[in-house]
Each structure stands twice: as structure tokens, then as C-alpha cells.
Enzyme design. Structure first.
Site, PDB file in Angstrom:
ATOM      1  N   HIS A 101      -0.984  -9.649  -4.160  1.00 15.35           N
ATOM      2  CA  HIS A 101      -2.276  -9.265  -3.565  1.00 15.35           C
ATOM      3  C   HIS A 101      -3.402  -9.803  -4.437  1.00 15.35           C
ATOM      4  CE1 HIS A 101      -0.317  -5.599  -1.401  1.00 15.35           C
ATOM      5  NE2 HIS A 101      -0.208  -6.706  -0.715  1.00 15.35           N
ATOM      6  N   HIS A 155       3.872  -6.630  -5.784  1.00 19.64           N
ATOM      7  CA  HIS A 155       4.687  -5.535  -5.279  1.00 19.64           C
ATOM      8  C   HIS A 155       6.089  -6.065  -4.995  1.00 19.64           C
ATOM      9  CE1 HIS A 155       1.223  -2.842  -4.428  1.00 19.64           C
ATOM     10  NE2 HIS A 155       0.576  -3.987  -4.231  1.00 19.64           N
ATOM     11  N   THR A 212      -3.556  -0.126  -0.724  1.00 16.56           N
ATOM     12  CA  THR A 212      -2.215   0.446  -0.512  1.00 16.56           C
ATOM     13  C   THR A 212      -1.846   1.441  -1.615  1.00 16.56           C
ATOM     14  OG1 THR A 212      -1.049  -1.295  -1.728  1.00 16.56           O
ATOM     15  CG2 THR A 212      -1.444  -1.683   0.624  1.00 16.56           C
ATOM     16  N   THR A 213      -2.815   1.752  -2.474  1.00 13.39           N
ATOM     17  CA  THR A 213      -2.629   2.767  -3.524  1.00 13.39           C
ATOM     18  C   THR A 213      -3.800   3.751  -3.444  1.00 13.39           C
ATOM     19  OG1 THR A 213      -3.829   1.360  -5.089  1.00 13.39           O
ATOM     20  CG2 THR A 213      -1.427   1.200  -5.111  1.00 13.39           C
ATOM     21  N   HIS A 230      -2.061  -8.899  -8.255  1.00 16.89           N
ATOM     22  CA  HIS A 230      -0.939  -8.077  -8.733  1.00 16.89           C
ATOM     23  C   HIS A 230       0.212  -8.199  -7.747  1.00 16.89           C
ATOM     24  CE1 HIS A 230      -3.298  -5.429  -6.056  1.00 16.89           C
ATOM     25  NE2 HIS A 230      -2.089  -5.108  -5.629  1.00 16.89           N
ATOM     26  N   HIS A 281       2.167   0.855 -12.397  1.00 21.44           N
ATOM     27  CA  HIS A 281       2.218   0.814 -10.935  1.00 21.44           C
ATOM     28  C   HIS A 281       2.461  -0.608 -10.441  1.00 21.44           C
ATOM     29  CE1 HIS A 281       1.036   4.931 -10.636  1.00 21.44           C
ATOM     30  NE2 HIS A 281      -0.174   4.744 -11.114  1.00 21.44           N
TER      31      HIS A 281
HETATM   32 ZN   LIG Z   1      -1.390  -4.343  -3.902  1.00 17.40          ZN
END
Ligand SMILES: [Zn+2]
Length: 249
Positions: free
Chosen positions: A131, A114, A200-201, A112, A87
Site C-alpha cells: 500500500h 500486508h 484498513t487499520t 507498507h 502491524h
Molecule cells: Zn495497508
């Protein structure tokens, strides 16, 4: 008989733990398990559909609230590894990073990436967003976001991460203390956007204190390609409605 017995006991003890871990419904960024379906994949994910304070958001019309500075204390940051979770590309932290926000201390757990960015500023999307995920002693979350803009040169802070980038899902590479040296900041940041949001997940948990840095460092084309190649697909949740929220700066 005894070793076999204890082996069986171990298997019996471990099996429920594995089962519990795989109970979490699978989700993805595309198709029937994609973002618009997250809330239906599991009752635990219902906030993804029903929440009113979801992230990411399009930051615009921020209200000037003369926010207090956020104190960063990343001097002793020791990373554990960099993992391709499928992810995201995630750096797990062993120890040493903290911020002070609202007079409360939050400890850095992981950061992590995005690509493209999840949050937007004035309707503009950026190629990469980091993030930095922190928790306080009540297990409340504070996420600090850095948006990266396309630029000519390598971003030096990202060099060790790109060099150790795990290309295959499930792969992890060890990192040393020096590999996050350039993320170390002992300073107070005053220019940032602040709002309430969510993960956001899935499970899209709300009550997250969001801090988006106003300063946007660059990254090179080569570095962006490395992230995109490892991620294999876009991993940005679409923009969520602001509803009654306000962004302050
Ligand atoms: Zn994130």
C-alpha cells in the site's frame, strides 16, 4: 539548580505528549483486539464497525469507465527507513514521490506490506500486497495497491527491502535513495481498479481514494518468507461489504 529545573520542566512538558500518544487504543489482528472488535476498542475506532465504505474489498464486476491515467512521479524518491511496526513492515519516505489523480497532486508518505493480501480480485487472495499511502494538501488520502503473485524469481524492487528487513518489532533500518530505485516510475498507469474505501487499520477512516493496479508482479518464495518471518502473523483485515459502492476500471 537551574539544569535540574529545566530538566523537570522538560519532563513535565513531554509527559502529556507521551500520554496522548498512548491514548490510542491498542489493536491487533487476532483475539479480543482483532478486526471484528476494532470498532468497540475506542470511540475513535467506531467507523471500523459503522462505516459503509470500508476496505479491503473483493474486486469483481468492475465497470468499464474509461478512467483517466494516473501520473506517477517517483523519480526523486528518497526513503528514510524501513520499520517493523508490529502491524506491518513500513518504508517511510523522506521526499520525492507524488502521483496525480483527479487532476490533484498527492504526495507519497510511506508504503507498507500486508501478507496475505487484503484486497482480493475475483475472490482470489495474493501472498503479498503493498500500500503506497499518499496525501494531498487537504490531507485527503489516496492509496495505491500492488498485489504480488507467487513466482519463481526474486522481485528486484523488493531485494533491498528484504536485505534490510527489520526482524524485531520496533526495529528500523536506514535506507538509501538506491534502495527504492526500482519503485521509481515516471509513467502514466491506465490499467487499474478504482473505488472509494477506508484505511484498513484503526481508525478505519473513510474517504480514501483506492487505486489497485491491474498488473501483478511476482515475488520469490524466499522473499515472501522474509516478509512472513518479520511480520510473525497474518496482517490482513477481512474483506468488507461493498454496500452501495462500485468498482470502476
Ligand atoms: Zn495497508
Amino acid at each position: 539548580m537551574k539544569p535540574l529545573f529545566s530538566l523537570l520542566t522538560s519532563i513535565l512538558l513531554i509527559t502529556p505528549l507521551l500520554a496522548a500518544a498512548s491514548d490510542q487504543a491498542e489493536w491487533s489482528y487476532q483475539g479480543v483486539k482483532g478486526p471484528s472488535h476494532w470498532g468497540d476498542l475506542s470511540p475513535e475506532y467506531s467507523t471500523c464497525n459503522k462505516g459503509k465504505n470500508q476496505s479491503p474489498v473483493d474486486i469483481s464486476n468492475a465497470v468499464d469507465a474509461k478512467l483517466k491515467g494516473i501520473k506517477f512521479d517517483y523519480a526523486m524518491l528518497v526513503p528514510e527507513n524501513i520499520v517493523n511496526t508490529g502491524h506491518s513492515i513500513q518504508v517511510n519516505i523522506r521526499s520525492g514521490g507524488a502521483i496525480t489523480i483527479d487532476d490533484e497532486k498527492f504526495t507519497l508518505k510511506q508504503f507498507h506490506f500486508h501478507s496475505p493480501s487484503e484486497n482480493k480480485i475475483d475472490h482470489v487472495s495474493y501472498p503479498l500486497e503493498a500500500h503506497f499511502v499518499h496525501t494531498n494538501d487537504k490531507n485527503e488520502l489516496a492509496v495505491v495497491s500492488i498485489l504480488y503473485q507467487p513466482g519463481g524469481m526474486d522481485n528486484l524492487a523488493l531485494v533491498p527491502l528484504v536485505n534490510n528487513m527489520p526482524m524485531k518489532v520496533g526495529d528500523a533500518n536506514r535506507l538509501g535513495a538506491k534502495d527504492t530505485e526500482l519503485f521509481e516510475r515516471n509513467k502514466t498507469v491506465k490499467k487499474y481498479f478504482r473505488f472509494n474505501g477506508s484505511l484498513t487499520t484503526p481508525p478505519c477512516t473513510e474517504g480514501v481514494r483506492w487505486v489497485v493496479m491491474q498488473s501483478r508482479p511476482g515475488l520469490s518464495k524466499r522473499q515472501l518468507l522474509a516478509f512472513q518471518k518479520a511480520l510473525k502473523h497474518s496482517n490482513n483485515r477481512p474483506i468488507q461489504p461493498m454496500n452501495a459502492r462500485m468498482v470502476t476500471k
